[in-house]
Design a protein around this motif. Sequence first.
Motif, short mmCIF file in Angstrom:
data_model
loop_
_atom_site.label_atom_id
_atom_site.label_comp_id
_atom_site.label_asym_id
_atom_site.label_seq_id
_atom_site.Cartn_x
_atom_site.Cartn_y
_atom_site.Cartn_z
N ASP A 242 7.62 13.87 62.78
CA ASP A 242 8.00 12.59 63.37
C ASP A 242 9.51 12.53 63.50
O ASP A 242 10.23 12.66 62.51
CB ASP A 242 7.52 11.43 62.49
CG ASP A 242 6.00 11.29 62.50
OD1 ASP A 242 5.40 11.56 63.55
OD2 ASP A 242 5.44 10.94 61.44
N ASN A 244 13.08 10.95 63.77
CA ASN A 244 13.71 9.74 63.27
C ASN A 244 15.00 9.42 64.02
O ASN A 244 15.32 8.26 64.28
CB ASN A 244 14.01 9.88 61.78
CG ASN A 244 14.74 8.69 61.20
OD1 ASN A 244 15.96 8.63 61.20
ND2 ASN A 244 13.96 7.72 60.71
N THR A 245 15.76 10.46 64.37
CA THR A 245 17.04 10.28 65.05
C THR A 245 17.24 11.37 66.09
O THR A 245 17.00 12.56 65.82
CB THR A 245 18.22 10.35 64.05
OG1 THR A 245 18.13 9.25 63.15
CG2 THR A 245 19.56 10.27 64.77
N ASN A 287 18.17 2.50 64.60
CA ASN A 287 17.25 2.00 63.58
C ASN A 287 16.28 0.97 64.14
O ASN A 287 16.00 -0.07 63.52
CB ASN A 287 18.01 1.41 62.39
CG ASN A 287 18.62 2.50 61.51
OD1 ASN A 287 18.24 3.67 61.60
ND2 ASN A 287 19.55 2.12 60.66
N CYS A 333 10.82 6.89 68.37
CA CYS A 333 12.02 7.34 67.65
C CYS A 333 12.95 6.14 67.45
O CYS A 333 13.38 5.52 68.44
CB CYS A 333 12.72 8.45 68.42
SG CYS A 333 14.19 9.11 67.58
N PHE A 457 14.18 14.59 61.50
CA PHE A 457 12.74 14.40 61.58
C PHE A 457 12.10 14.51 60.19
O PHE A 457 12.68 15.09 59.26
CB PHE A 457 12.13 15.44 62.52
CG PHE A 457 12.39 16.87 62.12
CD1 PHE A 457 11.46 17.59 61.37
CD2 PHE A 457 13.57 17.50 62.48
CE1 PHE A 457 11.70 18.90 60.99
CE2 PHE A 457 13.82 18.82 62.11
CZ PHE A 457 12.88 19.53 61.36
N ASP A 458 10.91 13.93 60.09
CA ASP A 458 10.11 14.01 58.87
C ASP A 458 8.96 14.97 59.12
O ASP A 458 8.20 14.82 60.09
CB ASP A 458 9.56 12.63 58.49
CG ASP A 458 10.69 11.65 58.16
OD1 ASP A 458 11.65 12.08 57.51
OD2 ASP A 458 10.58 10.48 58.56
N ARG A 464 12.50 15.24 54.88
CA ARG A 464 13.39 14.87 55.99
C ARG A 464 14.30 16.06 56.28
O ARG A 464 15.06 16.52 55.43
CB ARG A 464 14.20 13.62 55.67
CG ARG A 464 15.16 13.23 56.80
CD ARG A 464 15.42 11.75 56.83
NE ARG A 464 14.23 11.00 57.25
CZ ARG A 464 14.23 9.71 57.55
NH1 ARG A 464 15.35 9.00 57.47
NH2 ARG A 464 13.13 9.10 57.91
N SER A 557 23.55 8.43 57.58
CA SER A 557 22.80 8.15 58.81
C SER A 557 23.75 8.02 59.98
O SER A 557 24.96 7.90 59.84
CB SER A 557 22.01 6.84 58.65
OG SER A 557 22.89 5.74 58.65
#
Length: 564
Positions: A242, A244-245, A287, A333, A457-458, A464, A557
């Motif tokens: 997945d 994330n950024t 976010n 995302c 990503f996870d 992570r 982050s």
Amino acid sequence: MALRKGWMQFTPSMRTTSPLSPMASSRFSVVHSVTPLPTTLVSFRAYATSEPQAAEGGNTPAPSLDEMKSELQATEQRARALREAIATYRDTGKKNVLVLGAGRSSGVCIEYLLNQAKTNGWHIKVGDDNEDWARDKVRDDPSGSTFRFDANSAEQRDAEVQKADLVVSLLPAHMHYLVAKDCVRHGVNMITASYASPAMRELSQQAEANNVLLMMECGVDPGLDHMGVWRVLTRLRAEGSDLNTFQSFTGGLVAPESDDNPWNYKFTWNPRNVVLAGQGVSKFLHNGKYKYIPYHQVFKRYEDIHVEGHGQFEGYANRDSLHYRDLYQLHSCPTVFRGTLRRPGFCAAWDVFVRLGMTDDTYVMENCETMTHRDFINSFLMWRAHDSVELKVAYTMGLSVDSDVMKRLKWLGIFEDRIIGIKKATPAQILQHILEKKWSLSPGDKDMIVMWNQFVFDTVKGRRREIVASLVAKGDGTDKGTAMAKTVGLPLAIVAKLILQGKAVTSPQPGSNATVKRLLGVQIPTMPSIYNPVLDELEKDFGIGFHMKERDYTSGSFGDMFGW
């Protein structure tokens, strides 16, 4: 007038009406008999080659002026006929590639196509409004030919497009649409490096119905950015990760060995685009929240980025990052951001021009032809009779007069009493005119393309992770071998090869029952059948590739780095 053995005699009345008919058999006849040249021409040759005895001796008189003029006129008529025949010739046994535009960045693309033509049986026909530019790119290569091309002539566009198997448009972006309409009408595929504009996308349905592929965005940015991103995204999705950024930055810069000014920058592409960069509102996702940066804040809010092996950079926001959620299928995302790279210190100094209004392109300044550089910047400052222009800039921007920003401004010559000398110009045009005096590449200067993509990503196991993919390409110090020309021209030419070889096809998901089909309509290079061979060939044959680094994600982050 008779021709010697081996000359091709062009007969206009033998021209066929169909542009696809075999030209070699119907438009030319070869004269095999040896016939003597006219007495006038023999005499003239002797006269022109400083052999007067040949003209004076025997019974051969020296040609008269009228005879020489008549012979010259007849020779020019034959030459024009042959040039026309060459320009309109089509060998039906070869695939014909029509390249429109032969400007500075076209050389690498044209050279690649000419090299491929030798082994693939193609003919590369290059047209430009300045035919000398086209000749310079094609030289005497037997696989190519040139002609003068007027992109605004609907009749010529139509005639040339319908004789092609593929059109490679290197014209200015606003002209692609005109060429694309002709391609759709005649069933001819087209490729270009420019963005797929809304107008171009409106042609997609009609193009698909006519079995036409309009392949857009095959340069560097857009182009290589899509290909590099999609290769990583495809892998992550196959693994069940997945995202994330997602961050992506690109910059056209001067190479370190040619970096000799305090801005660490020179123009390597269209200067106007640099001056107008960032205008409007920058939109992105952070976010899961929509974020907006107004133009007057863009160069204040930048991210520090380290590119391994190449040092520090600043990244400022591009206009619309949200567009890439659809393009890259990133709807889930939380953080999506795209930007432009510069060296440290650039953004703070450029912010002066933005905040003072010197990049405005919406109005024309009066009397700018008699204005000096100093007058120009002073026209945006408050009136203080006893303060210098330098002091007013520093005060207005909250700077020290001896700060690095002020030193960069001074180096540009912005405070000099030097006449601008252009009429009826906008502030942005005047600023560009001033910058071009100091930021133009010198002979031998090398440019550099830097691309940096980050994926956080996870994994399916809950870890992570981070992948950073960076690409750096340098020019060779020549006009034809700039990094920009290579990273725009090579991907474009390789995709053109794939289309001509019938390899531009859909890429069904593994295990699906979908059949492989030709790509049709308006497309960009986001499918494995395109980006995998392009990226592989670039790295293997040209040394242009992404350096990949994967690790556990432990850094701050995106928001922490950006200061939000």
